[in-house]
Design a protein around this motif. Structure first.
Motif, short mmCIF file in Angstrom:
data_model
loop_
_atom_site.label_atom_id
_atom_site.label_comp_id
_atom_site.label_asym_id
_atom_site.label_seq_id
_atom_site.Cartn_x
_atom_site.Cartn_y
_atom_site.Cartn_z
N TYR A 115 -56.66 8.57 -43.79
CA TYR A 115 -57.51 9.34 -42.90
C TYR A 115 -56.73 9.90 -41.70
O TYR A 115 -55.76 9.29 -41.25
N PRO B 276 -57.91 10.57 -38.03
CA PRO B 276 -59.05 10.45 -37.11
C PRO B 276 -59.32 11.76 -36.38
O PRO B 276 -58.41 12.42 -35.88
N TYR C 107 -63.56 9.10 -39.78
CA TYR C 107 -63.32 8.52 -38.46
C TYR C 107 -63.16 9.63 -37.43
O TYR C 107 -62.52 10.66 -37.71
N ASP C 108 -63.74 9.42 -36.24
CA ASP C 108 -63.59 10.42 -35.19
C ASP C 108 -62.28 10.19 -34.43
O ASP C 108 -61.49 9.31 -34.78
N SER C 109 -62.06 10.99 -33.39
CA SER C 109 -60.78 10.94 -32.67
C SER C 109 -60.57 9.61 -31.95
O SER C 109 -59.44 9.26 -31.62
N ASN D 193 -61.27 6.86 -33.40
CA ASN D 193 -61.14 5.96 -34.55
C ASN D 193 -62.43 5.19 -34.83
O ASN D 193 -62.41 4.12 -35.45
N HIS E 130 -65.92 4.76 -36.81
CA HIS E 130 -66.35 5.07 -38.17
C HIS E 130 -67.68 5.81 -38.17
O HIS E 130 -68.59 5.50 -37.40
#
Length: 386
Positions: A255, A257, A288-290, A292, A294
């Protein structure tokens, strides 16, 4: 009448009779398009052979299927598939309209021009799709599980569970699966190496204890990944809660992020077992966003139950669960009919395949000896190019 004209008139009469006979034969196979038939009011969509429900194992097919869909749904009404013969349209297959408004056909060949015609009760054409040229779909990956063991040129037992925090009481092992009679059986088992110990777990404010378990999880991360196409599994699910079966994908380069376009988890199908209230399949996307953190979208889809026969369950018959993946969308289907479409979060990075039967810690309390004897049965897995 002069005698010299009689042979000519006889010949002309024979030609007229032959033409009338030919016209009658054409009318029998191709309904005439009367004024009420609406050309272009339906859609004929071509795809690989992703519709194959049935009780028994069967090999995957390389033939092309067509889904004819009409906005004016009349369940049970006849729909015909026609092929352009060069001198007219000939009916090559007949079917009945599903309650979703669609009918699935298999093309006799992949080079001809085809259309679908929805008929009235009297047999007249009431709606017609635009013509579509047949085509083939290239195979990128295929496993029929025809041997006595897993083909390790295609699949590997994944070394670790992910996410591990949800399955502290389980580890992966080949001992929880088997291959026989053209079917991969995925199950769970007690962990003999920790049989004398009890696992205690805490998850999302809940806690409990149970035996240590062996789970099944195969992946193609070391042998195969792809970007865009049709990924499909023909599968018969287990019956009860206590474990869950899945066919899914993960990004080959893991991934990134904050950027789901560089890879998401794509859960094509998951089944968590039946209850008195529901017996629904699920599909999810995870990323996952910036920061991290979920995120996931999706869930259980009760509407998918309408796509199988009323006498069938997810556990008493094989069904093909598939995802059509493009740069703009992921379309989830059961036996060729759509139950979910995602356009907001779409991976545009290579992904590999996974097959699993897992026991998350919160499921252990329902994992009775009777449930442990159950398994999910995988008939075949195939990936086609788009």
């Amino acid at each position: 009448m002069p005698l010299s004209l009689r042979p000519l008139l006889v010949a002309l009469a024979c030609v007229a009779a032959l033409l009338q006979s030919s016209a009658s034969a054409t009318d029998a196979t191709a309904p005439s398009l009367r004024t009420q038939a609406r050309v272009g009011t339906g859609v004929l969509d071509l795809r690989p052979a992703i519709a194959q429900p049935g009780q028994r194992p069967a090999r995957s097919s390389s033939r092309t299927q067509a889904l004819a869909t009409f906005a004016d749904t009349r369940t049970g009404q006849q729909v015909v598939l026609q092929r352009d013969s060069g001198s007219g349209w000939q009916t090559v297959a007949r079917g009945r309209q599903h309650r979703t408004g669609s009918t699935i056909f298999t093309l006799p060949d992949t080079t001809s021009l085809y259309r679908a015609v929805a008929l009235t009760r009297s047999g007249a054409a009431r709606a017609v799709t635009a013509p579509v040229r047949g085509r083939t779909f290239g195979t990128l990956f295929r496993d029929e599980f025809s041997g006595r063991r897993v083909d390790h040129t295609k699949w590997t037992d994944q070394p670790t569970l992910a996410p591990a925090y949800m399955r502290m009481c389980s580890r992966l092992s080949w001992r929880a699966r088997s291959v026989a009679d053209g079917v991969l059986r995925m199950g769970v088992a007690h962990d003999p190496a920790r049989a004398d110990r009890t696992c205690t777990w805490t998850l999302n404010g809940r806690s409990g204890s149970g035996p240590y378990m062996l789970n099944t999880q195969l992946y193609t991360g070391e042998t195969f990944d792809f970007t865009y196409g049709y990924a499909a599994v023909r599968m018969k699910m287990h019956l009860d809660k206590g474990m869950h079966a899945s066919f899914w994908m993960q990004p080959a380069n893991w991934y990134t992020p904050g950027d789901p376009s560089k890879g998401t988890e794509i859960d094509i199908v998951e089944f968590f077992g039946r209850t008195k209230k529901d017996s629904h399949i699920a599909a999810f996307l995870h990323w996952y966003d910036s920061a991290n953190a979920h995120h996931k979208i999706g869930g259980k889809f009760p509407g998918a139950n309408r796509l199988k026969r009323r006498t069938e369950t997810w556990s008493n018959a094989f069904h093909v669960f598939s995802a059509e993946w493009t740069s703009d969308a992921i379309v989830f289907r059961v036996d060729g009919r759509e139950f979910h479409r995602e356009t907001e979060i779409v991976s545009r990075a290579p992904e590999y395949l996974l097959l699993s039967m897992l026991t998350s810690d919160y499921e252990l309390e329902k994992l009775t000896p009777a449930v442990m004897r159950q398994s999910a049965k995988v008939d075949w897995v195939r990936v086609w190019s788009h």
